[in-house]
Write a protein that holds these residues in place. Structure first.
Motif, PDB file in Angstrom:
ATOM      1  N   PHE A 140       0.848  -1.186   0.000  1.00 53.74           N
ATOM      2  CA  PHE A 140       0.000   0.000   0.000  1.00 53.74           C
ATOM      3  C   PHE A 140       0.886   1.240   0.000  1.00 53.74           C
ATOM      4  O   PHE A 140       1.757   1.376   0.852  1.00 53.74           O
ATOM      5  N   GLN A 141       0.651   2.138  -0.971  1.00 50.03           N
ATOM      6  CA  GLN A 141       1.497   3.326  -1.126  1.00 50.03           C
ATOM      7  C   GLN A 141       2.975   2.897  -1.195  1.00 50.03           C
ATOM      8  O   GLN A 141       3.850   3.497  -0.570  1.00 50.03           O
ATOM      9  N   THR A 142       3.214   1.855  -1.935  1.00 47.63           N
ATOM     10  CA  THR A 142       4.497   1.176  -1.952  1.00 47.63           C
ATOM     11  C   THR A 142       5.634   2.064  -2.422  1.00 47.63           C
ATOM     12  O   THR A 142       6.704   2.090  -1.809  1.00 47.63           O
ATOM     13  N   ARG A 143       5.431   2.782  -3.494  1.00 46.48           N
ATOM     14  CA  ARG A 143       6.527   3.609  -4.030  1.00 46.48           C
ATOM     15  C   ARG A 143       6.872   4.746  -3.082  1.00 46.48           C
ATOM     16  O   ARG A 143       8.047   5.052  -2.884  1.00 46.48           O
ATOM     17  N   LEU A 144       5.876   5.366  -2.463  1.00 43.61           N
ATOM     18  CA  LEU A 144       6.137   6.423  -1.485  1.00 43.61           C
ATOM     19  C   LEU A 144       6.904   5.863  -0.287  1.00 43.61           C
ATOM     20  O   LEU A 144       7.889   6.446   0.168  1.00 43.61           O
ATOM     21  N   ALA A 145       6.473   4.703   0.206  1.00 42.78           N
ATOM     22  CA  ALA A 145       7.158   4.061   1.333  1.00 42.78           C
ATOM     23  C   ALA A 145       8.591   3.689   0.954  1.00 42.78           C
ATOM     24  O   ALA A 145       9.510   3.817   1.774  1.00 42.78           O
ATOM     25  N   ALA A 146       8.794   3.257  -0.275  1.00 45.73           N
ATOM     26  CA  ALA A 146      10.142   2.902  -0.726  1.00 45.73           C
ATOM     27  C   ALA A 146      11.052   4.129  -0.754  1.00 45.73           C
ATOM     28  O   ALA A 146      12.224   4.038  -0.380  1.00 45.73           O
ATOM     29  N   ILE A 147      10.523   5.283  -1.158  1.00 49.43           N
ATOM     30  CA  ILE A 147      11.323   6.512  -1.162  1.00 49.43           C
ATOM     31  C   ILE A 147      11.755   6.855   0.257  1.00 49.43           C
ATOM     32  O   ILE A 147      12.923   7.176   0.502  1.00 49.43           O
ATOM     33  N   VAL A 148      10.819   6.783   1.203  1.00 49.81           N
ATOM     34  CA  VAL A 148      11.139   7.097   2.598  1.00 49.81           C
ATOM     35  C   VAL A 148      12.220   6.155   3.119  1.00 49.81           C
ATOM     36  O   VAL A 148      13.181   6.588   3.767  1.00 49.81           O
ATOM     37  N   LEU A 149      12.088   4.876   2.817  1.00 47.69           N
ATOM     38  CA  LEU A 149      13.082   3.908   3.275  1.00 47.69           C
ATOM     39  C   LEU A 149      14.426   4.084   2.577  1.00 47.69           C
ATOM     40  O   LEU A 149      15.477   3.874   3.186  1.00 47.69           O
ATOM     41  N   MET A 150      14.418   4.485   1.312  1.00 51.27           N
ATOM     42  CA  MET A 150      15.691   4.755   0.624  1.00 51.27           C
ATOM     43  C   MET A 150      16.417   5.922   1.293  1.00 51.27           C
ATOM     44  O   MET A 150      17.625   5.846   1.527  1.00 51.27           O
ATOM     45  N   VAL A 151      15.691   6.979   1.600  1.00 52.75           N
ATOM     46  CA  VAL A 151      16.302   8.128   2.277  1.00 52.75           C
ATOM     47  C   VAL A 151      16.838   7.696   3.633  1.00 52.75           C
ATOM     48  O   VAL A 151      17.963   8.043   4.022  1.00 52.75           O
ATOM     49  N   ASN A 152      16.051   6.903   4.354  1.00 52.88           N
ATOM     50  CA  ASN A 152      16.490   6.410   5.661  1.00 52.88           C
ATOM     51  C   ASN A 152      17.780   5.598   5.543  1.00 52.88           C
ATOM     52  O   ASN A 152      18.712   5.767   6.333  1.00 52.88           O
ATOM     53  N   MET A 153      17.867   4.730   4.544  1.00 54.19           N
ATOM     54  CA  MET A 153      19.063   3.916   4.372  1.00 54.19           C
ATOM     55  C   MET A 153      20.267   4.774   3.993  1.00 54.19           C
ATOM     56  O   MET A 153      21.391   4.502   4.427  1.00 54.19           O
ATOM     57  N   LEU A 154      20.056   5.822   3.210  1.00 54.48           N
ATOM     58  CA  LEU A 154      21.167   6.714   2.874  1.00 54.48           C
ATOM     59  C   LEU A 154      21.652   7.475   4.105  1.00 54.48           C
ATOM     60  O   LEU A 154      22.855   7.705   4.262  1.00 54.48           O
ATOM     61  N   VAL A 155      20.736   7.850   4.996  1.00 54.85           N
ATOM     62  CA  VAL A 155      21.132   8.494   6.253  1.00 54.85           C
ATOM     63  C   VAL A 155      21.953   7.517   7.088  1.00 54.85           C
ATOM     64  O   VAL A 155      22.982   7.884   7.668  1.00 54.85           O
ATOM     65  N   VAL A 156      21.522   6.265   7.134  1.00 59.58           N
ATOM     66  CA  VAL A 156      22.272   5.253   7.884  1.00 59.58           C
ATOM     67  C   VAL A 156      23.675   5.097   7.310  1.00 59.58           C
ATOM     68  O   VAL A 156      24.661   5.083   8.050  1.00 59.58           O
ATOM     69  N   VAL A 157      23.785   5.003   5.993  1.00 54.43           N
ATOM     70  CA  VAL A 157      25.081   4.786   5.353  1.00 54.43           C
ATOM     71  C   VAL A 157      26.013   5.983   5.508  1.00 54.43           C
ATOM     72  O   VAL A 157      27.159   5.828   5.928  1.00 54.43           O
ATOM     73  N   PHE A 158      25.512   7.170   5.187  1.00 51.38           N
ATOM     74  CA  PHE A 158      26.395   8.335   5.110  1.00 51.38           C
ATOM     75  C   PHE A 158      26.521   9.133   6.401  1.00 51.38           C
ATOM     76  O   PHE A 158      27.499   9.849   6.583  1.00 51.38           O
ATOM     77  N   PHE A 159      25.559   9.018   7.299  1.00 51.30           N
ATOM     78  CA  PHE A 159      25.620   9.796   8.532  1.00 51.30           C
ATOM     79  C   PHE A 159      25.820   8.910   9.757  1.00 51.30           C
ATOM     80  O   PHE A 159      26.789   9.080  10.491  1.00 51.30           O
ATOM     81  N   ALA A 160      24.902   7.963   9.976  1.00 55.02           N
ATOM     82  CA  ALA A 160      24.999   7.126  11.177  1.00 55.02           C
ATOM     83  C   ALA A 160      26.251   6.255  11.161  1.00 55.02           C
ATOM     84  O   ALA A 160      26.893   6.053  12.183  1.00 55.02           O
ATOM     85  N   HIS A 161      26.598   5.712   9.994  1.00 56.33           N
ATOM     86  CA  HIS A 161      27.777   4.851   9.878  1.00 56.33           C
ATOM     87  C   HIS A 161      28.806   5.448   8.913  1.00 56.33           C
ATOM     88  O   HIS A 161      29.595   4.718   8.312  1.00 56.33           O
ATOM     89  N   GLY A 162      28.781   6.756   8.763  1.00 52.95           N
ATOM     90  CA  GLY A 162      29.662   7.427   7.810  1.00 52.95           C
ATOM     91  C   GLY A 162      31.139   7.149   8.007  1.00 52.95           C
ATOM     92  O   GLY A 162      31.876   6.983   7.050  1.00 52.95           O
ATOM     93  N   SER A 163      31.579   7.087   9.254  1.00 55.32           N
ATOM     94  CA  SER A 163      33.010   6.873   9.513  1.00 55.32           C
ATOM     95  C   SER A 163      33.335   5.407   9.795  1.00 55.32           C
ATOM     96  O   SER A 163      34.490   5.073  10.049  1.00 55.32           O
ATOM     97  N   ASP A 164      32.339   4.543   9.746  1.00 57.54           N
ATOM     98  CA  ASP A 164      32.551   3.118   9.997  1.00 57.54           C
ATOM     99  C   ASP A 164      33.112   2.435   8.752  1.00 57.54           C
ATOM    100  O   ASP A 164      32.991   2.947   7.642  1.00 57.54           O
ATOM    101  N   PRO A 165      33.687   1.243   8.931  1.00 57.67           N
ATOM    102  CA  PRO A 165      34.178   0.499   7.759  1.00 57.67           C
ATOM    103  C   PRO A 165      33.022   0.066   6.855  1.00 57.67           C
ATOM    104  O   PRO A 165      31.866   0.042   7.267  1.00 57.67           O
TER     105      PRO A 165
END
Length: 139
Positions: free
Chosen positions: A77-102
């Motif tokens: 339900f509202q799959t593409r919108l939910a996917a956009i939100v989760l993509m942004v969330n994953m990019l925050v995890v990669v570049f900010f939350a774990h930005g300096s991690d291996p």
């Protein structure tokens, strides 16, 4: 003679594969979202602040993405919108939350990002709430 491992997939197979992808990705992401959800409803707002908006807003946004949007993708339900939100969330995890991690710490969120990107482009399939409303799927 027909090749053993052909490259053609029937529409029914594609729709079933999209269903499996949505259920699998959602179930796996819910293992990250559920603890955040329980933390939120118990009033424990201790959480990282990767983008500088405060711990409580960061927890709320992460919970909305990892729990709320995962449920939406699970239902289709509202799959593409939910996917956009989760993509942004994953990019925050990669570049900010774990930005300096291996890189090893970034692999799983990058894999989730690619799954959500695929779901965004391909859509949820006909075995979804979106697919039942939108009769544009062939097959």
């Amino acid at each position: 003679m027909k090749p053993l491992l052909g490259t053609k997939a029937s529409p029914a197979t594609v729709h079933f594969a999209l269903l499996l992808l949505r259920i699998g990705a959602s179930a796996l992401m819910l293992t990250h979202g559920w603890p955040k959800f329980t933390k939120l409803i118990t009033g424990n707002f201790t959480f990282g602040d990767p983008i500088g908006i405060g711990s409580a807003p960061s927890l709320i946004l992460a919970t909305l993405a990892e729990f709320g949007c995962s449920v939406l993708i699970l239902l289709g339900f509202q799959t593409r919108l939910a996917a956009i939100v989760l993509m942004v969330n994953m990019l925050v995890v990669v570049f900010f939350a774990h930005g300096s991690d291996p890189f090893g710490k970034k692999e799983m969120p990058l894999l989730f990002f690619l799954i959500y990107l695929t779901i965004y482009f391909v859509g949820p399939g006909k075995h979804s709430m979106d697919g039942r409303e939108n009769k544009t799927w062939p097959g």
